[in-house]
Design a protein around this motif. Structure first.
Motif, PDB file in Angstrom:
ATOM      1  N   ARG A 355      -4.110  82.207 -23.112  1.00 60.34           N
ATOM      2  CA  ARG A 355      -5.051  80.921 -22.915  1.00 60.34           C
ATOM      3  C   ARG A 355      -4.778  79.779 -23.841  1.00 60.34           C
ATOM      4  NH1 ARG A 355     -10.292  84.153 -23.106  1.00 60.34           N
ATOM      5  NH2 ARG A 355     -11.399  82.033 -23.254  1.00 60.34           N
ATOM      6  N   ASP A 356      -3.860  80.019 -24.879  1.00 60.71           N
ATOM      7  CA  ASP A 356      -3.883  79.179 -25.977  1.00 60.71           C
ATOM      8  C   ASP A 356      -2.445  78.858 -26.161  1.00 60.71           C
ATOM      9  OD1 ASP A 356      -5.437  77.396 -28.421  1.00 60.71           O
ATOM     10  OD2 ASP A 356      -3.585  78.604 -29.341  1.00 60.71           O
ATOM     11  N   SER A 357      -1.914  77.587 -26.180  1.00 63.77           N
ATOM     12  CA  SER A 357      -0.357  77.364 -26.519  1.00 63.77           C
ATOM     13  C   SER A 357      -0.200  77.698 -27.997  1.00 63.77           C
ATOM     14  CB  SER A 357      -0.146  75.865 -25.999  1.00 63.77           C
ATOM     15  OG  SER A 357      -0.758  74.993 -26.727  1.00 63.77           O
ATOM     16  N   TYR A 358      -1.019  77.125 -28.714  1.00 62.83           N
ATOM     17  CA  TYR A 358      -0.541  77.390 -30.092  1.00 62.83           C
ATOM     18  C   TYR A 358      -0.391  78.838 -30.340  1.00 62.83           C
ATOM     19  CZ  TYR A 358      -1.677  72.499 -30.945  1.00 62.83           C
ATOM     20  OH  TYR A 358      -2.098  71.312 -30.747  1.00 62.83           O
ATOM     21  N   ALA A 359      -1.238  79.613 -30.140  1.00 63.42           N
ATOM     22  CA  ALA A 359      -1.133  81.144 -30.139  1.00 63.42           C
ATOM     23  C   ALA A 359      -0.136  81.659 -29.349  1.00 63.42           C
ATOM     24  CB  ALA A 359      -2.426  81.824 -29.610  1.00 63.42           C
ATOM     25  N   LYS A 360       0.497  81.200 -28.404  1.00 67.22           N
ATOM     26  CA  LYS A 360       1.702  81.847 -27.701  1.00 67.22           C
ATOM     27  C   LYS A 360       2.848  81.199 -28.533  1.00 67.22           C
ATOM     28  CE  LYS A 360       4.107  81.735 -23.459  1.00 67.22           C
ATOM     29  NZ  LYS A 360       5.299  81.849 -23.906  1.00 67.22           N
ATOM     30  N   ARG A 361       2.814  79.985 -29.077  1.00 65.42           N
ATOM     31  CA  ARG A 361       4.107  79.557 -30.113  1.00 65.42           C
ATOM     32  C   ARG A 361       4.100  80.678 -31.102  1.00 65.42           C
ATOM     33  NH1 ARG A 361       3.422  73.329 -31.371  1.00 65.42           N
ATOM     34  NH2 ARG A 361       4.901  73.979 -32.983  1.00 65.42           N
ATOM     35  N   ALA A 362       3.182  81.059 -31.739  1.00 68.70           N
ATOM     36  CA  ALA A 362       3.251  81.980 -33.063  1.00 68.70           C
ATOM     37  C   ALA A 362       3.682  83.455 -32.550  1.00 68.70           C
ATOM     38  CB  ALA A 362       1.914  82.001 -33.589  1.00 68.70           C
ATOM     39  N   LEU A 363       3.037  83.836 -31.396  1.00 62.24           N
ATOM     40  CA  LEU A 363       3.320  85.110 -30.834  1.00 62.24           C
ATOM     41  C   LEU A 363       4.818  84.969 -30.392  1.00 62.24           C
ATOM     42  CD1 LEU A 363       2.424  87.847 -29.809  1.00 62.24           C
ATOM     43  CD2 LEU A 363       1.930  86.932 -27.628  1.00 62.24           C
ATOM     44  N   ASP A 364       5.512  84.166 -30.208  1.00 66.49           N
ATOM     45  CA  ASP A 364       6.867  84.166 -29.595  1.00 66.49           C
ATOM     46  C   ASP A 364       7.969  84.196 -30.647  1.00 66.49           C
ATOM     47  OD1 ASP A 364       6.161  84.202 -27.100  1.00 66.49           O
ATOM     48  OD2 ASP A 364       6.611  81.864 -26.722  1.00 66.49           O
ATOM     49  N   CYS A 365       7.195  83.968 -31.868  1.00 65.89           N
ATOM     50  CA  CYS A 365       8.057  83.883 -32.969  1.00 65.89           C
ATOM     51  C   CYS A 365       8.245  85.430 -33.845  1.00 65.89           C
ATOM     52  CB  CYS A 365       7.710  82.889 -34.087  1.00 65.89           C
ATOM     53  SG  CYS A 365       7.994  81.238 -33.453  1.00 65.89           S
ATOM     54  N   LEU A 366       7.226  86.269 -33.554  1.00 65.02           N
ATOM     55  CA  LEU A 366       7.204  87.524 -34.285  1.00 65.02           C
ATOM     56  C   LEU A 366       8.260  88.198 -34.277  1.00 65.02           C
ATOM     57  CD1 LEU A 366       3.271  88.393 -33.695  1.00 65.02           C
ATOM     58  CD2 LEU A 366       4.492  86.987 -35.277  1.00 65.02           C
ATOM     59  N   HIS A 367       9.274  88.178 -33.458  1.00 64.66           N
ATOM     60  CA  HIS A 367      10.352  88.990 -33.501  1.00 64.66           C
ATOM     61  C   HIS A 367      11.195  88.827 -34.411  1.00 64.66           C
ATOM     62  CE1 HIS A 367      11.757  85.374 -31.372  1.00 64.66           C
ATOM     63  NE2 HIS A 367      12.964  85.586 -31.630  1.00 64.66           N
ATOM     64  N   LEU A 368      11.007  87.455 -35.152  1.00 65.67           N
ATOM     65  CA  LEU A 368      11.857  87.090 -36.350  1.00 65.67           C
ATOM     66  C   LEU A 368      11.272  87.793 -37.645  1.00 65.67           C
ATOM     67  CD1 LEU A 368      11.909  83.259 -35.780  1.00 65.67           C
ATOM     68  CD2 LEU A 368      13.801  84.979 -35.148  1.00 65.67           C
ATOM     69  N   LEU A 369      10.341  88.694 -37.291  1.00 70.66           N
ATOM     70  CA  LEU A 369       9.995  89.359 -38.710  1.00 70.66           C
ATOM     71  C   LEU A 369      10.568  90.645 -38.739  1.00 70.66           C
ATOM     72  CD1 LEU A 369       5.995  88.741 -38.428  1.00 70.66           C
ATOM     73  CD2 LEU A 369       7.582  87.368 -39.665  1.00 70.66           C
ATOM     74  N   GLU A 370      11.333  91.100 -37.813  1.00 66.92           N
ATOM     75  CA  GLU A 370      11.898  92.338 -37.804  1.00 66.92           C
ATOM     76  C   GLU A 370      13.015  92.432 -39.109  1.00 66.92           C
ATOM     77  OE1 GLU A 370      14.382  95.553 -34.838  1.00 66.92           O
ATOM     78  OE2 GLU A 370      14.639  93.478 -34.709  1.00 66.92           O
ATOM     79  N   HIS A 371      13.113  93.566 -39.898  1.00 61.71           N
ATOM     80  CA  HIS A 371      13.769  93.795 -41.120  1.00 61.71           C
ATOM     81  C   HIS A 371      13.387  93.080 -42.286  1.00 61.71           C
ATOM     82  CE1 HIS A 371      16.246  96.178 -38.569  1.00 61.71           C
ATOM     83  NE2 HIS A 371      16.817  95.294 -37.928  1.00 61.71           N
ATOM     84  N   CYS A 372      12.066  92.233 -42.293  1.00 62.70           N
ATOM     85  CA  CYS A 372      11.841  91.517 -43.240  1.00 62.70           C
ATOM     86  C   CYS A 372      10.946  92.255 -44.368  1.00 62.70           C
ATOM     87  CB  CYS A 372      10.674  90.424 -42.577  1.00 62.70           C
ATOM     88  SG  CYS A 372      11.525  88.953 -42.084  1.00 62.70           S
ATOM     89  N   ASP A 373      11.170  91.941 -45.460  1.00 64.48           N
ATOM     90  CA  ASP A 373      10.510  92.927 -46.686  1.00 64.48           C
ATOM     91  C   ASP A 373       9.047  92.572 -46.567  1.00 64.48           C
ATOM     92  OD1 ASP A 373      12.671  94.320 -47.224  1.00 64.48           O
ATOM     93  OD2 ASP A 373      13.255  92.741 -48.825  1.00 64.48           O
ATOM     94  N   VAL A 374       8.082  93.516 -46.881  1.00 62.72           N
ATOM     95  CA  VAL A 374       6.595  93.414 -46.864  1.00 62.72           C
ATOM     96  C   VAL A 374       6.066  94.258 -48.001  1.00 62.72           C
ATOM     97  CG1 VAL A 374       4.348  93.781 -45.835  1.00 62.72           C
ATOM     98  CG2 VAL A 374       6.267  92.662 -44.513  1.00 62.72           C
ATOM     99  N   HIS A 375       5.065  93.717 -48.835  1.00 65.98           N
ATOM    100  CA  HIS A 375       4.482  94.583 -49.743  1.00 65.98           C
ATOM    101  C   HIS A 375       2.896  94.355 -49.817  1.00 65.98           C
ATOM    102  CE1 HIS A 375       4.168  97.055 -53.265  1.00 65.98           C
ATOM    103  NE2 HIS A 375       3.257  96.248 -53.837  1.00 65.98           N
ATOM    104  N   LEU A 376       2.061  95.351 -49.800  1.00 71.14           N
ATOM    105  CA  LEU A 376       0.750  95.061 -49.718  1.00 71.14           C
ATOM    106  C   LEU A 376       0.160  95.559 -51.282  1.00 71.14           C
ATOM    107  CD1 LEU A 376       0.317  96.938 -46.508  1.00 71.14           C
ATOM    108  CD2 LEU A 376       0.474  94.410 -46.469  1.00 71.14           C
ATOM    109  N   SER A 377      -0.926  94.844 -51.560  1.00 68.69           N
ATOM    110  CA  SER A 377      -1.489  95.345 -52.980  1.00 68.69           C
ATOM    111  C   SER A 377      -2.186  96.665 -53.035  1.00 68.69           C
ATOM    112  CB  SER A 377      -2.231  94.127 -53.612  1.00 68.69           C
ATOM    113  OG  SER A 377      -3.367  93.945 -52.846  1.00 68.69           O
TER     114      SER A 377
END
Length: 409
Positions: A355-377
């Protein structure tokens, strides 16, 4: 069962399952019935007294001869298992024994990627292997058998070097010759270095893996699932590689974000958590926890906005959806905290994107997070971990509880 599924997906047929060291265990009998109901052949190999050191007894009708031969139809057969010390080598030797009894010539080789025999002993990739097997106390070493036979330096590991004389003796006894294998390295098939095109990148990836393993063992020890001996071993390996946990850039960023969260008086009920992700171009994006969502959820939304070139002020989750999810969680009466974890946030993002174009744009980019390093405190909840795995992120965390409760999920 997953291993069988994986093999079938790669068009590798599974001839049979071998249950090793069988002695009538109830769990083994139950598992055997389950496998047979799936139409799989199951063979039972009992433990051989004196294996592998008592060669005369092992290579006899009372040793290998007591365990059944597994009929095969192909000239090349792969024997694999779910982990170390699962009986792969003993199964191969059992097959070679029975083939020899039938006057057939059979040979055995290992497809083993690590350690890499033709890399330096202290190459980061070989040290990363030691980190991955710190719980097994594996140590890399120079294969003296290979050097004595060929005058060539080769890297192997302690368990193979220790068992080689016994294995050589078993093969000699079975086949009547030991001319084929002069060293543990001889037994391995490993051409991985032929595919190297950027050693600098490989070394850096190996260093990252060593630090990831450090956090893995640290968390296991703190939760009571690991022991201090293993943690001391991974600390030694970290020191040998001249690394610190903070050399993983997202570690500093996540910890600093948690401190900033506390300094700003944010967080959730006096708990201040930070999360950080390093994108493919090196950009580090962070996220803080709040009464609305976990730090991992905030981080992923911020990363989505960055990749979609949206301003930080842009809201991605529609307010009515956030309110509905919060009310639902609160209405269940099972949680005092209603902040969204990452799995719940991604579901809310998917609904918002319809229902929201901005949310769709962000969602469509999430595949670019594959293999990215993450750390949580802090320790991630089950919903955070499941979503990070689904996104394909390589995550680590500090083993600090994100709640004052003794139990959380």
């Amino acid at each position: 069962l997953k291993l069988i599924d994986d093999l079938r997906e790669n068009n590798i047929s599974v001839t049979a399952i071998v249950i090793t060291r069988y002695s009538g265990q109830t769990a083994a009998n139950t598992f055997q019935k389950r496998l047979k109901r799936h139409g799989l052949q199951v063979f039972l190999h009992r433990e051989i007294p004196g294996y592998p050191s008592h060669i005369e007894e092992v290579v006899s009708e009372e040793g290998f001869g007591r365990n059944p031969y597994i009929p095969v139809t192909r000239p090349l057969v792969v024997v694999t298992g779910p982990g170390p010390s699962s009986g792969k080598m003993a199964t191969c030797l059992n097959q070679i024994y029975h083939e020899s009894q039938q006057r057939h010539t059979a040979r055995y080789a290992k497809f083993e990627t690590f350690p890499v025999w033709n890399l330096p002993l202290n190459h980061p990739l070989n040290i990363a292997y030691e980190a991955a097997t710190a719980d097994l106390s594996d140590n890399n070493a120079i294969d003296n058998f290979h050097y004595d036979a060929y005058g060539v330096m080769a890297v192997n590991y302690n368990r193979d070097l220790q068992t080689f004389p016994l294995l050589q003796g078993l093969l000699s006894r079975i086949t009547g010759s030991n001319a084929k294998y002069q060293s543990p390295t001889d037994m391995g098939v490993n051409c991985i270095t032929s595919g190297f095109c950027d050693d600098k990148a490989i070394q850096q990836a190996a260093r990252e893996e060593i630090i990831r393993r450090f956090f893995q063992y640290y968390a296991a020890m703190q939760s009571g699932q690991g022991d201090e001996k293993t943690f001391e071993r991974i600390e030694e390996i970290l020191h040998k590689a001249n690394l610190r946990p903070e050399d993983r850039k997202v570690v500093k960023a996540a910890r600093q974000t948690a401190l900033d969260c506390e300094a700003a008086g944010k967080g959730d009920n006096g708990i201040y958590c930070g999360a950080a992700i390093r994108l493919r171009d090196g950009t580090i994006i962070t996220g803080k926890n709040s009464p609305l969502m976990h730090s991992a959820a905030s981080m992923i939304l911020n990363a989505g906005k960055h990749l979609a070139q949206l301003p930080d002020s842009q809201h991605l989750l529609l307010p009515e959806i956030m309110e509905s999810v919060a009310n639902f969680k609160n209405g269940l009466g099972t949680r005092k905290r209603v902040g969204l974890d990452l799995s719940e946030t991604l579901i809310a993002l998917v609904v918002s994107a319809s229902r929201d174009s901005y949310a769709k744009r962000a969602l469509d980019c999430l595949h670019l997070l594959e293999h990215c390093d993450v750390h949580l405190s802090h320790i991630p909840g089950g919903g955070d971990e499941a979503a990070l795995r689904h996104l394909g992120c390589s995550y680590t965390y500090d083993p600090i509880s994100p709640t004052r409760n003794l139990f959380f999920a």
